[in-house]
Design an enzyme around this catalytic site. Structure first.
Site, PDB file in Angstrom:
ATOM      1  N   GLU A  80       1.030  -1.192  -0.088  1.00  0.00           N
ATOM      2  CA  GLU A  80      -0.071  -0.175  -0.193  1.00  0.00           C
ATOM      3  C   GLU A  80       0.999   1.316  -0.041  1.00  0.00           C
ATOM      4  O   GLU A  80       2.111   1.413   0.626  1.00  0.00           O
ATOM      5  CB  GLU A  80      -0.905  -0.091   1.135  1.00  0.00           C
ATOM      6  CG  GLU A  80      -2.000   0.928   1.332  1.00  0.00           C
ATOM      7  CD  GLU A  80      -1.602   2.320   1.803  1.00  0.00           C
ATOM      8  OE1 GLU A  80      -2.095   3.268   1.352  1.00  0.00           O
ATOM      9  OE2 GLU A  80      -0.703   2.310   2.858  1.00  0.00           O
ATOM     10  N   ASP A 103      -5.916   7.315  -7.533  1.00  0.00           N
ATOM     11  CA  ASP A 103      -7.211   7.084  -7.454  1.00  0.00           C
ATOM     12  C   ASP A 103      -7.685   8.384  -6.590  1.00  0.00           C
ATOM     13  O   ASP A 103      -7.081   8.884  -5.669  1.00  0.00           O
ATOM     14  CB  ASP A 103      -7.376   5.893  -6.202  1.00  0.00           C
ATOM     15  CG  ASP A 103      -8.877   5.761  -6.078  1.00  0.00           C
ATOM     16  OD1 ASP A 103      -9.751   6.412  -6.204  1.00  0.00           O
ATOM     17  OD2 ASP A 103      -9.439   4.641  -5.479  1.00  0.00           O
ATOM     18  N   LYS A 107     -15.497  11.277  -3.967  1.00  0.00           N
ATOM     19  CA  LYS A 107     -16.645  11.684  -3.027  1.00  0.00           C
ATOM     20  C   LYS A 107     -16.128  12.496  -1.935  1.00  0.00           C
ATOM     21  O   LYS A 107     -15.013  12.197  -1.867  1.00  0.00           O
ATOM     22  CB  LYS A 107     -17.198  10.407  -2.302  1.00  0.00           C
ATOM     23  CG  LYS A 107     -18.255   9.604  -3.249  1.00  0.00           C
ATOM     24  CD  LYS A 107     -18.577   8.466  -2.485  1.00  0.00           C
ATOM     25  CE  LYS A 107     -19.608   7.549  -3.231  1.00  0.00           C
ATOM     26  NZ  LYS A 107     -20.171   6.275  -2.543  1.00  0.00           N
ATOM     27  N   ASP A 140      -6.123  13.530 -13.555  1.00  0.00           N
ATOM     28  CA  ASP A 140      -7.147  13.974 -14.432  1.00  0.00           C
ATOM     29  C   ASP A 140      -8.314  14.886 -13.631  1.00  0.00           C
ATOM     30  O   ASP A 140      -9.327  15.425 -14.130  1.00  0.00           O
ATOM     31  CB  ASP A 140      -7.648  12.895 -15.320  1.00  0.00           C
ATOM     32  CG  ASP A 140      -8.507  11.895 -14.457  1.00  0.00           C
ATOM     33  OD1 ASP A 140      -7.745  11.355 -13.406  1.00  0.00           O
ATOM     34  OD2 ASP A 140      -9.689  11.805 -14.537  1.00  0.00           O
TER      35      ASP A 140
END
Length: 197
Positions: A80, A103, A107, A140
């Site tokens: 990780e 990632d 939210k 992005d």
């Protein structure tokens, strides 16, 4: 040739990733299918590269690419990202850390999970970079990019932002970045340097 790197101890800072190598070490955090790390390692045999990836399938793809291309200066580790940077990588050893299309945790309630919002990651980044070492980010996702800008703006005593013109240096496009470009999305990028004391 074994391209998989397994730490001798997951609970202590690593002494070294490429033993007895005087070459600069670069980290590709979340290396996906290995497109970026293998491109960089092939272009720069004078540097060492470690890809860090959590997902087993992506680790396997990266290993196969490294071994097919016979790149002795590239390895991949399954772990990780925040923990790797915060606790495992050796202090003052990394010349560049690349975080490319991570990632975005889109939210609002998940924003704290973004690496650039975590003290563990930011403190670890400062610890592992050599003086004048660099952190390079591409995303992005505009909110992610804005969070990164805000986080590093609060650490101007540790990092300074550098220009990153299109033709600054060789820089392969990752698999994720190409996907987003094909969909017409814009890629934002920023580059920071650790301030040498």
């Amino acid at each position: 040739m074994n391209s998989l790197f397994a730490p001798p101890d997951y609970f202590q800072e690593l002494p070294e990733v490429f033993p007895a190598s005087p070459r600069p070490l670069e980290i590709d955090l979340g290396c996906g299918d290995g497109t970026f790390i293998t491109g960089m390692a092939a272009q720069h045999p004078e540097r060492d590269f470690l890809g860090v990836e959590r997902m087993l399938g992506r680790v396997d793809k990266t290993m196969r690419k490294i071994e097919r291309m016979q790149l002795p200066n590239a390895r991949v580790m399954r772990l990780e990202s925040a923990y790797t940077v915060g606790w495992l990588l050796p202090s003052a050893r990394v010349s560049r850390l690349h975080l490319l299309c991570p990632d975005p945790w889109p939210k609002k309630s998940h924003a704290a999970r973004r690496l650039v919002n975590q003290s563990e990651f930011l403190d670890g980044l400062h610890r592992i970079l050599v003086p004048n070492g660099e952190f390079l980010l591409k995303t992005d996702d505009q909110p992610y990019f804005e969070d990164a800008l805000a986080s590093f703006e609060s650490r101007t005593h540790q990092f300074k932002r550098l220009d990153w013109p299109d033709d600054a240096f060789f820089y392969p496009t990752t698999d994720f970045e190409q996907d987003w470009l094909n969909m017409g999305r814009s890629i934002r990028r920023a580059r920071w340097q650790k301030i040498a004391r």
